[in-house]
Design a protein around this motif. Structure first.
Motif, PDB file in Angstrom:
ATOM      1  N   ALA A   1       5.514  -1.887  -4.278  1.00 16.08           N
ATOM      2  CA  ALA A   1       4.704  -2.596  -3.279  1.00 16.08           C
ATOM      3  C   ALA A   1       3.489  -1.763  -2.887  1.00 16.08           C
ATOM      4  CB  ALA A   1       5.557  -2.916  -2.059  1.00 16.08           C
ATOM      5  N   GLU A   2       3.680  -0.455  -2.755  1.00 10.92           N
ATOM      6  CA  GLU A   2       2.560   0.414  -2.389  1.00 10.92           C
ATOM      7  C   GLU A   2       1.468   0.377  -3.448  1.00 10.92           C
ATOM      8  OE1 GLU A   2       4.053   4.298  -1.612  1.00 10.92           O
ATOM      9  OE2 GLU A   2       5.315   3.660   0.074  1.00 10.92           O
TER      10      GLU A   2
ATOM     11  N   ALA B   1       3.262   5.981   7.204  1.00 11.01           N
ATOM     12  CA  ALA B   1       3.903   4.666   7.250  1.00 11.01           C
ATOM     13  C   ALA B   1       5.348   4.758   6.773  1.00 11.01           C
ATOM     14  CB  ALA B   1       3.117   3.673   6.406  1.00 11.01           C
ATOM     15  N   ARG B   2       5.588   5.547   5.706  1.00  7.02           N
ATOM     16  CA  ARG B   2       6.970   5.714   5.237  1.00  7.02           C
ATOM     17  C   ARG B   2       7.829   6.330   6.336  1.00  7.02           C
ATOM     18  NH1 ARG B   2       4.469   8.615   0.527  1.00  7.02           N
ATOM     19  NH2 ARG B   2       3.772   6.973  -0.903  1.00  7.02           N
TER      20      ARG B   2
ATOM     21  N   GLY C   1       6.840  -3.927   3.867  1.00  2.67           N
ATOM     22  CA  GLY C   1       6.454  -3.578   5.228  1.00  2.67           C
ATOM     23  C   GLY C   1       5.833  -2.197   5.324  1.00  2.67           C
ATOM     24  N   THR C   2       6.331  -1.248   4.546  1.00  2.00           N
ATOM     25  CA  THR C   2       5.761   0.095   4.546  1.00  2.00           C
ATOM     26  C   THR C   2       4.323   0.070   4.052  1.00  2.00           C
ATOM     27  OG1 THR C   2       7.935   1.105   4.194  1.00  2.00           O
ATOM     28  CG2 THR C   2       6.016   2.429   3.629  1.00  2.00           C
ATOM     29  N   ALA C   3       4.102  -0.617   2.943  1.00  2.00           N
ATOM     30  CA  ALA C   3       2.746  -0.705   2.400  1.00  2.00           C
ATOM     31  C   ALA C   3       1.822  -1.464   3.358  1.00  2.00           C
ATOM     32  CB  ALA C   3       2.784  -1.381   1.039  1.00  2.00           C
TER      33      ALA C   3
ATOM     34  N   ALA D   1       0.787   0.769   6.234  1.00  2.30           N
ATOM     35  CA  ALA D   1      -0.291   1.675   5.838  1.00  2.30           C
ATOM     36  C   ALA D   1      -1.626   0.945   5.804  1.00  2.30           C
ATOM     37  CB  ALA D   1       0.017   2.291   4.478  1.00  2.30           C
ATOM     38  N   LEU D   2      -1.618  -0.301   5.322  1.00  4.13           N
ATOM     39  CA  LEU D   2      -2.838  -1.105   5.313  1.00  4.13           C
ATOM     40  C   LEU D   2      -3.318  -1.371   6.735  1.00  4.13           C
ATOM     41  CD1 LEU D   2      -4.896  -2.803   3.693  1.00  4.13           C
ATOM     42  CD2 LEU D   2      -3.293  -4.718   3.864  1.00  4.13           C
ATOM     43  N   SER D   3      -2.373  -1.650   7.648  1.00  5.56           N
ATOM     44  CA  SER D   3      -2.741  -1.915   9.038  1.00  5.56           C
ATOM     45  C   SER D   3      -3.372  -0.685   9.690  1.00  5.56           C
ATOM     46  CB  SER D   3      -1.503  -2.344   9.844  1.00  5.56           C
ATOM     47  OG  SER D   3      -0.991  -3.560   9.368  1.00  5.56           O
TER      48      SER D   3
END
Length: 504
Positions: free
Chosen positions: A7-8, A33-34, A122-124, A127-129
Protein backbone atom coordinates in the motif's frame (compact mmCIF):
# COMPACT_ATOMS: atom_id res chain seq x y z
CA UNK A 1 5.97 -14.72 -9.22
CA UNK A 2 6.25 -10.99 -8.55
CA UNK A 3 4.78 -9.76 -5.27
CA UNK A 4 2.07 -7.10 -5.57
CA UNK A 5 3.11 -3.60 -4.50
CA UNK A 6 2.56 -2.65 -0.90
CA UNK A 7 0.00 0.00 0.00
CA UNK A 8 2.85 2.38 0.80
CA UNK A 9 4.47 1.80 -2.58
CA UNK A 10 1.14 2.00 -4.37
CA UNK A 11 0.34 5.40 -2.90
CA UNK A 12 3.86 6.59 -3.72
CA UNK A 13 3.39 5.56 -7.34
CA UNK A 14 0.06 7.39 -7.59
CA UNK A 15 1.44 10.43 -5.81
CA UNK A 16 4.35 10.63 -8.23
CA UNK A 17 1.78 11.12 -11.00
CA UNK A 18 -0.89 13.34 -9.40
CA UNK A 19 1.17 15.44 -6.93
CA UNK A 20 4.91 14.73 -7.32
CA UNK A 21 5.89 17.69 -5.15
CA UNK A 22 4.42 15.89 -2.12
CA UNK A 23 6.38 12.68 -2.66
CA UNK A 24 9.43 13.59 -0.49
CA UNK A 25 7.19 14.67 2.40
CA UNK A 26 5.14 11.49 2.06
CA UNK A 27 8.23 9.29 2.12
CA UNK A 28 9.55 11.16 5.13
CA UNK A 29 6.23 10.75 6.96
CA UNK A 30 6.06 6.95 6.57
CA UNK A 31 8.13 5.94 9.65
CA UNK A 32 6.08 8.20 11.92
CA UNK A 33 2.83 6.94 10.39
CA UNK A 34 3.86 3.32 10.99
CA UNK A 35 4.64 4.11 14.63
CA UNK A 36 1.36 6.02 15.09
CA UNK A 37 -0.73 3.12 13.76
CA UNK A 38 1.36 0.52 15.62
CA UNK A 39 0.84 2.48 18.85
CA UNK A 40 -2.93 2.40 18.38
CA UNK A 41 -2.84 -1.27 17.45
CA UNK A 42 -0.70 -2.21 20.46
CA UNK A 43 -3.15 -0.39 22.73
CA UNK A 44 -5.94 -2.54 21.30
CA UNK A 45 -3.97 -5.77 21.51
CA UNK A 46 -3.13 -5.17 25.17
CA UNK A 47 -6.53 -3.93 26.37
CA UNK A 48 -9.27 -5.35 24.14
CA UNK A 49 -10.83 -8.69 25.25
CA UNK A 50 -9.44 -10.63 22.28
CA UNK A 51 -10.43 -14.31 22.47
CA UNK A 52 -7.02 -15.56 21.31
CA UNK A 53 -5.09 -13.65 24.02
CA UNK A 54 -5.07 -16.02 26.99
CA UNK A 55 -2.73 -14.21 29.37
CA UNK A 56 -1.30 -10.78 30.07
CA UNK A 57 1.64 -9.90 32.29
CA UNK A 58 3.29 -6.54 32.86
CA UNK A 59 6.74 -5.99 34.28
CA UNK A 60 9.72 -3.68 34.07
CA UNK A 61 10.51 -4.77 30.53
CA UNK A 62 6.99 -4.12 29.26
CA UNK A 63 3.89 -6.18 28.50
CA UNK A 64 3.85 -9.85 27.52
CA UNK A 65 0.76 -11.35 25.91
CA UNK A 66 0.32 -15.11 25.80
CA UNK A 67 -1.53 -16.26 22.69
CA UNK A 68 -3.79 -19.30 22.52
CA UNK A 69 -1.34 -21.12 20.22
CA UNK A 70 1.53 -20.67 22.70
CA UNK A 71 3.27 -17.72 21.06
CA UNK A 72 4.42 -14.63 22.97
CA UNK A 73 3.75 -11.05 21.91
CA UNK A 74 5.87 -8.46 23.71
CA UNK A 75 5.96 -4.69 23.67
CA UNK A 76 6.34 -1.60 25.84
CA UNK A 77 3.98 -0.57 28.62
CA UNK A 78 1.77 2.21 27.26
CA UNK A 79 -0.68 4.52 28.99
CA UNK A 80 -4.03 3.67 27.27
CA UNK A 81 -5.00 7.34 27.39
CA UNK A 82 -1.78 8.68 25.90
CA UNK A 83 -2.02 10.41 22.55
CA UNK A 84 1.71 11.00 22.10
CA UNK A 85 2.92 7.45 22.85
CA UNK A 86 5.41 6.22 20.29
CA UNK A 87 5.60 2.45 19.87
CA UNK A 88 8.18 1.76 17.18
CA UNK A 89 8.33 -2.04 17.44
CA UNK A 90 6.83 -5.07 19.18
CA UNK A 91 8.11 -8.65 19.16
CA UNK A 92 6.23 -11.80 18.17
CA UNK A 93 8.14 -14.88 19.39
CA UNK A 94 11.31 -12.79 19.39
CA UNK A 95 10.91 -11.29 15.94
CA UNK A 96 10.62 -7.50 15.82
CA UNK A 97 7.81 -5.84 13.87
CA UNK A 98 7.65 -2.14 13.06
CA UNK A 99 4.91 -2.43 10.42
CA UNK A 100 1.43 -2.92 11.92
CA UNK A 101 0.04 -4.62 8.81
CA UNK A 102 2.85 -7.20 8.73
CA UNK A 103 2.37 -7.89 12.44
CA UNK A 104 -1.35 -8.46 11.97
CA UNK A 105 -0.71 -10.70 8.95
CA UNK A 106 1.73 -12.89 10.89
CA UNK A 107 -0.56 -13.10 13.91
CA UNK A 108 -2.81 -15.10 11.56
CA UNK A 109 -5.88 -14.92 13.78
CA UNK A 110 -9.47 -14.96 12.46
CA UNK A 111 -10.11 -12.03 10.07
CA UNK A 112 -6.55 -10.74 10.47
CA UNK A 113 -5.89 -10.68 6.72
CA UNK A 114 -8.66 -8.16 5.98
CA UNK A 115 -7.70 -6.06 9.01
CA UNK A 116 -4.06 -6.14 7.91
CA UNK A 117 -5.11 -4.71 4.55
CA UNK A 118 -6.93 -1.88 6.36
CA UNK A 119 -3.88 -1.19 8.50
CA UNK A 120 -1.59 -1.13 5.47
CA UNK A 121 -3.83 1.29 3.63
CA UNK A 122 -4.42 3.38 6.74
CA UNK A 123 -0.70 3.70 7.44
CA UNK A 124 0.02 4.92 3.93
CA UNK A 125 -2.99 7.26 4.01
CA UNK A 126 -1.85 8.70 7.34
CA UNK A 127 1.55 9.46 5.86
CA UNK A 128 -0.21 11.15 2.94
CA UNK A 129 -2.35 13.16 5.38
CA UNK A 130 0.76 14.34 7.24
CA UNK A 131 2.64 15.27 4.07
CA UNK A 132 2.84 18.96 3.34
CA UNK A 133 0.83 20.09 6.37
CA UNK A 134 0.86 23.77 7.19
CA UNK A 135 2.00 24.89 10.64
CA UNK A 136 -0.99 24.51 12.95
CA UNK A 137 0.54 27.09 15.26
CA UNK A 138 -0.39 29.92 12.88
CA UNK A 139 -3.36 32.28 13.13
CA UNK A 140 -6.50 30.79 14.61
CA UNK A 141 -9.09 29.64 12.08
CA UNK A 142 -12.14 31.78 11.52
CA UNK A 143 -14.76 29.37 10.15
CA UNK A 144 -15.91 26.06 11.57
CA UNK A 145 -14.54 23.93 8.74
CA UNK A 146 -11.08 25.43 9.25
CA UNK A 147 -10.98 24.02 12.79
CA UNK A 148 -12.08 20.62 11.56
CA UNK A 149 -9.47 20.52 8.83
CA UNK A 150 -6.71 20.87 11.41
CA UNK A 151 -7.34 17.32 12.62
CA UNK A 152 -4.78 15.48 10.52
CA UNK A 153 -4.38 12.09 12.22
CA UNK A 154 -8.04 11.17 12.66
CA UNK A 155 -9.20 9.15 15.67
CA UNK A 156 -6.53 9.30 18.41
CA UNK A 157 -7.03 5.66 19.52
CA UNK A 158 -8.29 3.78 16.43
CA UNK A 159 -5.74 1.61 14.56
CA UNK A 160 -7.57 2.33 11.29
CA UNK A 161 -7.52 6.07 11.98
CA UNK A 162 -6.89 6.99 8.34
CA UNK A 163 -8.05 3.89 6.47
CA UNK A 164 -9.84 4.94 3.27
CA UNK A 165 -10.06 1.85 1.07
CA UNK A 166 -11.52 2.57 -2.33
CA UNK A 167 -10.11 6.10 -2.42
CA UNK A 168 -7.33 6.80 -4.89
CA UNK A 169 -4.58 9.28 -4.00
CA UNK A 170 -6.24 11.87 -6.19
CA UNK A 171 -9.55 11.31 -4.39
CA UNK A 172 -7.95 11.57 -0.95
CA UNK A 173 -6.34 14.87 -1.93
CA UNK A 174 -9.61 16.08 -3.45
CA UNK A 175 -11.94 15.06 -0.59
CA UNK A 176 -9.91 14.61 2.62
CA UNK A 177 -10.53 17.51 5.02
CA UNK A 178 -6.89 17.58 6.16
CA UNK A 179 -5.93 18.50 2.57
CA UNK A 180 -8.25 21.54 2.77
CA UNK A 181 -10.06 21.13 -0.57
CA UNK A 182 -13.30 22.65 -1.78
CA UNK A 183 -15.60 19.79 -2.80
CA UNK A 184 -18.30 20.10 -5.45
CA UNK A 185 -21.32 18.19 -4.17
CA UNK A 186 -23.30 16.68 -7.03
CA UNK A 187 -26.99 17.63 -7.21
CA UNK A 188 -28.99 14.62 -8.34
CA UNK A 189 -32.64 15.26 -9.32
CA UNK A 190 -35.22 12.72 -8.18
CA UNK A 191 -39.01 12.92 -8.69
CA UNK A 192 -40.54 14.16 -5.43
CA UNK A 193 -42.96 11.22 -5.34
CA UNK A 194 -40.01 8.82 -5.12
CA UNK A 195 -38.44 10.54 -2.10
CA UNK A 196 -38.84 10.09 1.62
CA UNK A 197 -38.64 13.58 3.13
CA UNK A 198 -38.46 14.42 6.82
CA UNK A 199 -38.61 17.95 8.15
CA UNK A 200 -38.48 20.76 5.60
CA UNK A 201 -36.50 20.24 2.42
CA UNK A 202 -35.71 23.76 1.21
CA UNK A 203 -36.95 25.35 -1.99
CA UNK A 204 -33.44 26.02 -3.24
CA UNK A 205 -32.96 22.24 -3.40
CA UNK A 206 -36.14 21.67 -5.39
CA UNK A 207 -36.85 22.14 -9.06
CA UNK A 208 -40.38 21.80 -10.29
CA UNK A 209 -41.62 18.40 -9.18
CA UNK A 210 -38.12 17.17 -8.45
CA UNK A 211 -36.01 17.09 -5.32
CA UNK A 212 -32.31 17.86 -5.72
CA UNK A 213 -30.35 15.48 -3.49
CA UNK A 214 -26.74 16.50 -2.72
CA UNK A 215 -24.42 13.56 -3.26
CA UNK A 216 -20.76 13.23 -2.45
CA UNK A 217 -18.82 13.17 -5.75
CA UNK A 218 -17.11 9.89 -4.75
CA UNK A 219 -20.55 8.34 -4.20
CA UNK A 220 -21.89 9.70 -7.46
CA UNK A 221 -18.95 8.32 -9.43
CA UNK A 222 -18.39 4.93 -7.77
CA UNK A 223 -21.77 3.84 -6.38
CA UNK A 224 -24.57 5.76 -8.05
CA UNK A 225 -22.73 6.17 -11.39
CA UNK A 226 -24.79 9.23 -12.21
CA UNK A 227 -24.06 12.72 -13.39
CA UNK A 228 -25.80 15.58 -11.65
CA UNK A 229 -27.51 18.78 -12.67
CA UNK A 230 -25.53 21.44 -10.88
CA UNK A 231 -23.24 21.40 -7.86
CA UNK A 232 -22.73 22.93 -4.43
CA UNK A 233 -19.28 24.06 -3.32
CA UNK A 234 -18.63 22.87 0.24
CA UNK A 235 -15.84 22.29 2.75
CA UNK A 236 -15.33 18.74 4.11
CA UNK A 237 -15.44 18.27 7.87
CA UNK A 238 -13.75 15.62 10.02
CA UNK A 239 -16.38 13.06 9.08
CA UNK A 240 -15.38 13.56 5.39
CA UNK A 241 -18.90 12.84 4.17
CA UNK A 242 -20.29 15.83 6.09
CA UNK A 243 -19.51 19.19 4.54
CA UNK A 244 -20.11 22.83 5.41
CA UNK A 245 -21.70 25.14 2.89
CA UNK A 246 -19.87 28.50 2.94
CA UNK A 247 -22.82 30.48 4.28
CA UNK A 248 -25.33 27.84 5.22
CA UNK A 249 -25.97 24.55 6.92
CA UNK A 250 -23.89 21.40 7.04
CA UNK A 251 -24.74 18.65 4.56
CA UNK A 252 -24.41 15.02 5.65
CA UNK A 253 -24.16 12.79 2.59
CA UNK A 254 -24.23 9.05 2.06
CA UNK A 255 -20.80 7.57 1.39
CA UNK A 256 -20.85 3.82 0.85
CA UNK A 257 -17.18 3.27 1.69
CA UNK A 258 -15.63 1.87 4.85
CA UNK A 259 -13.96 4.76 6.66
CA UNK A 260 -12.26 3.85 9.97
CA UNK A 261 -14.93 1.34 11.06
CA UNK A 262 -18.21 1.88 9.26
CA UNK A 263 -19.81 2.13 5.86
CA UNK A 264 -21.20 5.63 5.79
CA UNK A 265 -24.60 5.41 4.20
CA UNK A 266 -27.73 7.00 5.68
CA UNK A 267 -30.44 4.48 6.54
CA UNK A 268 -34.04 5.09 5.59
CA UNK A 269 -34.91 4.76 9.28
CA UNK A 270 -32.52 7.57 10.14
CA UNK A 271 -34.10 9.82 7.53
CA UNK A 272 -37.62 8.99 8.71
CA UNK A 273 -36.74 9.67 12.35
CA UNK A 274 -34.60 12.76 11.78
CA UNK A 275 -37.27 15.41 12.41
CA UNK A 276 -38.60 13.61 15.50
CA UNK A 277 -35.06 13.20 16.86
CA UNK A 278 -34.26 16.83 16.16
CA UNK A 279 -37.31 18.01 18.12
CA UNK A 280 -36.48 15.56 20.91
CA UNK A 281 -32.95 16.93 21.01
CA UNK A 282 -34.23 20.43 21.68
CA UNK A 283 -36.45 19.15 24.51
CA UNK A 284 -33.66 17.33 26.33
CA UNK A 285 -31.03 20.02 25.67
CA UNK A 286 -33.29 22.49 27.47
CA UNK A 287 -32.91 20.32 30.61
CA UNK A 288 -29.17 21.18 30.80
CA UNK A 289 -29.81 24.80 31.76
CA UNK A 290 -27.89 26.19 28.79
CA UNK A 291 -24.78 24.07 29.33
CA UNK A 292 -25.35 22.17 26.08
CA UNK A 293 -27.10 22.92 22.80
CA UNK A 294 -27.99 20.34 20.15
CA UNK A 295 -27.89 21.34 16.51
CA UNK A 296 -31.17 21.01 14.66
CA UNK A 297 -31.70 18.80 11.64
CA UNK A 298 -33.39 21.11 9.16
CA UNK A 299 -34.43 18.49 6.63
CA UNK A 300 -33.60 15.02 5.39
CA UNK A 301 -34.28 13.12 2.20
CA UNK A 302 -33.76 9.60 0.88
CA UNK A 303 -34.39 8.63 -2.72
CA UNK A 304 -35.40 5.02 -2.18
CA UNK A 305 -32.02 3.83 -0.95
CA UNK A 306 -29.42 4.49 1.79
CA UNK A 307 -26.97 5.11 -1.05
CA UNK A 308 -28.75 8.30 -2.11
CA UNK A 309 -29.74 10.29 0.96
CA UNK A 310 -28.76 13.53 2.65
CA UNK A 311 -29.41 15.55 5.80
CA UNK A 312 -29.20 19.30 6.26
CA UNK A 313 -28.07 20.29 9.75
CA UNK A 314 -27.52 23.58 11.51
CA UNK A 315 -23.95 24.75 11.68
CA UNK A 316 -22.60 24.77 15.26
CA UNK A 317 -21.56 28.37 14.55
CA UNK A 318 -25.20 29.27 15.19
CA UNK A 319 -24.43 28.89 18.91
CA UNK A 320 -21.42 31.21 19.06
CA UNK A 321 -21.69 34.71 20.47
CA UNK A 322 -19.58 37.73 19.50
CA UNK A 323 -15.88 36.86 19.62
CA UNK A 324 -16.56 33.23 20.52
CA UNK A 325 -15.28 30.18 18.65
CA UNK A 326 -16.97 26.80 18.30
CA UNK A 327 -14.32 24.09 18.17
CA UNK A 328 -14.77 20.29 17.98
CA UNK A 329 -13.21 18.75 21.07
CA UNK A 330 -11.04 16.62 18.77
CA UNK A 331 -9.50 19.83 17.40
CA UNK A 332 -8.54 21.25 20.79
CA UNK A 333 -5.11 19.67 20.51
CA UNK A 334 -4.42 22.12 17.66
CA UNK A 335 -5.29 25.17 19.79
CA UNK A 336 -3.45 26.93 22.56
CA UNK A 337 -5.61 25.06 25.11
CA UNK A 338 -3.36 22.02 25.64
CA UNK A 339 -0.17 24.13 25.60
CA UNK A 340 -1.19 27.12 27.68
CA UNK A 341 -0.03 27.63 31.29
CA UNK A 342 -3.68 27.31 32.34
CA UNK A 343 -4.00 24.00 30.47
CA UNK A 344 -5.23 21.82 33.33
CA UNK A 345 -7.61 24.47 34.61
CA UNK A 346 -9.18 24.76 31.18
CA UNK A 347 -9.32 21.00 30.77
CA UNK A 348 -11.06 20.83 34.13
CA UNK A 349 -13.52 23.50 32.98
CA UNK A 350 -14.26 21.49 29.84
CA UNK A 351 -14.64 18.32 31.90
CA UNK A 352 -17.00 20.06 34.33
CA UNK A 353 -19.22 21.25 31.48
CA UNK A 354 -19.20 17.89 29.71
CA UNK A 355 -19.75 15.66 32.73
CA UNK A 356 -22.41 17.92 34.23
CA UNK A 357 -24.38 18.00 30.99
CA UNK A 358 -23.72 14.37 30.07
CA UNK A 359 -24.69 12.97 33.48
CA UNK A 360 -27.76 15.20 33.66
CA UNK A 361 -28.98 13.85 30.34
CA UNK A 362 -28.08 10.30 31.32
CA UNK A 363 -30.16 10.62 34.48
CA UNK A 364 -32.98 11.94 32.28
CA UNK A 365 -32.68 8.92 29.98
CA UNK A 366 -30.43 10.04 27.11
CA UNK A 367 -26.91 8.73 26.57
CA UNK A 368 -24.92 10.88 24.16
CA UNK A 369 -22.29 9.51 21.80
CA UNK A 370 -20.12 12.43 22.91
CA UNK A 371 -16.83 11.66 21.17
CA UNK A 372 -14.48 14.35 19.96
CA UNK A 373 -16.20 14.71 16.60
CA UNK A 374 -19.81 15.02 17.81
CA UNK A 375 -19.02 17.18 20.84
CA UNK A 376 -17.95 20.79 20.33
CA UNK A 377 -16.99 23.42 22.85
CA UNK A 378 -17.73 27.13 22.68
CA UNK A 379 -14.61 29.07 23.66
CA UNK A 380 -14.81 32.62 24.97
CA UNK A 381 -12.66 35.32 23.33
CA UNK A 382 -9.89 34.51 25.82
CA UNK A 383 -10.12 30.76 25.19
CA UNK A 384 -12.20 29.62 28.19
CA UNK A 385 -14.70 26.79 27.63
CA UNK A 386 -18.13 28.29 28.34
CA UNK A 387 -20.73 25.83 26.95
CA UNK A 388 -21.09 22.86 24.63
CA UNK A 389 -22.69 22.01 21.31
CA UNK A 390 -23.62 18.47 20.27
CA UNK A 391 -24.40 17.31 16.74
CA UNK A 392 -25.53 14.13 15.01
CA UNK A 393 -28.22 12.32 17.00
CA UNK A 394 -28.06 9.06 15.04
CA UNK A 395 -26.17 7.15 17.75
CA UNK A 396 -28.04 8.24 20.88
CA UNK A 397 -29.29 5.64 23.32
CA UNK A 398 -32.65 6.39 24.93
CA UNK A 399 -34.14 4.83 28.07
CA UNK A 400 -37.95 4.76 28.14
CA UNK A 401 -38.00 3.97 31.88
CA UNK A 402 -35.79 6.92 32.79
CA UNK A 403 -37.66 9.28 30.49
CA UNK A 404 -40.96 8.19 32.07
CA UNK A 405 -39.67 9.05 35.54
CA UNK A 406 -39.06 12.60 34.31
CA UNK A 407 -42.30 12.92 32.36
CA UNK A 408 -40.66 13.01 28.92
CA UNK A 409 -42.44 11.10 26.13
CA UNK A 410 -40.42 8.48 24.28
CA UNK A 411 -39.81 9.58 20.68
CA UNK A 412 -40.64 7.34 17.74
CA UNK A 413 -37.10 6.31 16.82
CA UNK A 414 -35.43 3.13 15.49
CA UNK A 415 -35.47 0.20 17.94
CA UNK A 416 -31.66 0.05 18.06
CA UNK A 417 -31.65 3.37 19.94
CA UNK A 418 -33.91 2.13 22.75
CA UNK A 419 -32.59 0.43 25.89
CA UNK A 420 -33.16 0.46 29.63
CA UNK A 421 -29.88 -1.38 30.27
CA UNK A 422 -27.95 0.91 32.62
CA UNK A 423 -24.66 -0.68 31.58
CA UNK A 424 -25.32 -0.04 27.90
CA UNK A 425 -26.31 3.57 28.58
CA UNK A 426 -23.21 4.20 30.69
CA UNK A 427 -20.89 2.58 28.16
CA UNK A 428 -22.29 4.81 25.44
CA UNK A 429 -21.67 8.02 27.39
CA UNK A 430 -18.53 7.19 29.37
CA UNK A 431 -16.85 5.35 26.50
CA UNK A 432 -17.32 8.26 24.12
CA UNK A 433 -16.94 11.20 26.51
CA UNK A 434 -14.41 10.18 29.18
CA UNK A 435 -12.37 7.50 27.39
CA UNK A 436 -12.78 9.34 24.09
CA UNK A 437 -13.23 13.11 23.93
CA UNK A 438 -11.75 14.06 27.31
CA UNK A 439 -8.95 11.48 27.22
CA UNK A 440 -7.98 12.55 23.72
CA UNK A 441 -7.78 16.17 24.87
CA UNK A 442 -5.92 15.42 28.11
CA UNK A 443 -3.38 13.26 26.31
CA UNK A 444 -2.49 10.99 29.25
CA UNK A 445 -4.11 9.14 32.13
CA UNK A 446 -2.45 11.39 34.70
CA UNK A 447 -3.64 14.59 33.01
CA UNK A 448 -7.12 13.12 32.68
CA UNK A 449 -7.19 12.19 36.39
CA UNK A 450 -5.92 15.61 37.45
CA UNK A 451 -8.46 17.42 35.29
CA UNK A 452 -11.35 15.29 36.56
CA UNK A 453 -10.68 14.69 40.23
CA UNK A 454 -12.02 17.98 41.61
CA UNK A 455 -14.86 18.04 39.08
CA UNK A 456 -16.43 14.74 40.10
CA UNK A 457 -16.39 15.66 43.80
CA UNK A 458 -18.89 18.42 43.05
CA UNK A 459 -21.32 16.39 40.94
CA UNK A 460 -24.64 15.04 42.29
CA UNK A 461 -24.24 11.54 43.76
CA UNK A 462 -26.15 9.27 41.38
CA UNK A 463 -25.84 5.63 40.48
CA UNK A 464 -24.30 6.65 37.17
CA UNK A 465 -21.60 8.71 38.89
CA UNK A 466 -20.90 5.85 41.31
CA UNK A 467 -20.33 3.57 38.32
CA UNK A 468 -18.02 6.12 36.73
CA UNK A 469 -15.98 6.38 39.93
CA UNK A 470 -15.90 2.76 40.99
CA UNK A 471 -15.78 0.59 37.88
CA UNK A 472 -13.27 0.12 35.07
CA UNK A 473 -13.71 2.76 32.40
CA UNK A 474 -15.45 1.41 29.29
CA UNK A 475 -13.89 2.16 25.92
CA UNK A 476 -14.86 0.86 22.52
CA UNK A 477 -12.81 -2.25 21.75
CA UNK A 478 -11.86 -0.88 18.36
CA UNK A 479 -9.37 -3.60 17.45
CA UNK A 480 -11.73 -6.38 18.53
CA UNK A 481 -14.54 -4.80 16.52
CA UNK A 482 -12.45 -4.76 13.35
CA UNK A 483 -11.57 -8.42 13.94
CA UNK A 484 -15.24 -9.36 14.50
CA UNK A 485 -16.94 -8.42 11.22
CA UNK A 486 -19.89 -10.71 11.93
CA UNK A 487 -20.74 -9.11 15.28
CA UNK A 488 -23.14 -6.17 15.09
CA UNK A 489 -22.99 -3.17 17.39
CA UNK A 490 -20.40 -1.90 19.84
CA UNK A 491 -18.02 -4.11 21.78
CA UNK A 492 -16.24 -2.86 24.86
CA UNK A 493 -12.88 -2.98 26.59
CA UNK A 494 -12.28 -2.14 30.25
CA UNK A 495 -9.51 0.40 30.88
CA UNK A 496 -7.86 1.27 34.22
CA UNK A 497 -10.08 3.93 35.77
CA UNK A 498 -8.20 7.21 36.34
CA UNK A 499 -11.01 8.30 38.67
CA UNK A 500 -10.66 5.48 41.20
CA UNK A 501 -9.44 7.64 44.02
CA UNK A 502 -12.58 7.46 46.16
CA UNK A 503 -16.04 8.96 45.97
CA UNK A 504 -16.32 10.66 49.30
Amino acid sequence: MQRPPTAEAGIAEELAVVRPALLPAYTGALPGARAAVLTRLWRGLTHDPLPWVTGRAEGRSGVVLRLADGRRLEGPSVDPYATDAHVTAVRLDGRAYDEPARLMTDLAVPHSASFAAELAHGTASLALSRAGQQDVGGPAPVRDWEWEQRVVDGHPFHPACRSRPGFSVAEQLAYGPEHRPVVELVLLPVPAGECLVSGVWPGWLREGGRVLVPAHPWQAAHVLKRAGEGALAAHPLMALRTLALPDGPHVKTALSARLTSSVRDISLGSVAASAVLSDFGQVVAARTGGLLHITRTLGAVAAGSPDLAALLRESPEEYAGPGERVVPVAALATTELPRSPARLARLARLARLALTAGLRLLELGVALEAHGQNLLVVLSPNGEPVRLVYRDLADLRISPARLARHGVPVPDVPDRMITDDAGALRCKLFGSLVAGALAGTAGSGEALRTALENVVRDLPRTGDLAALLGEPLPAKALTLMRLSPGTAGDQWAELPNPLRFGSG
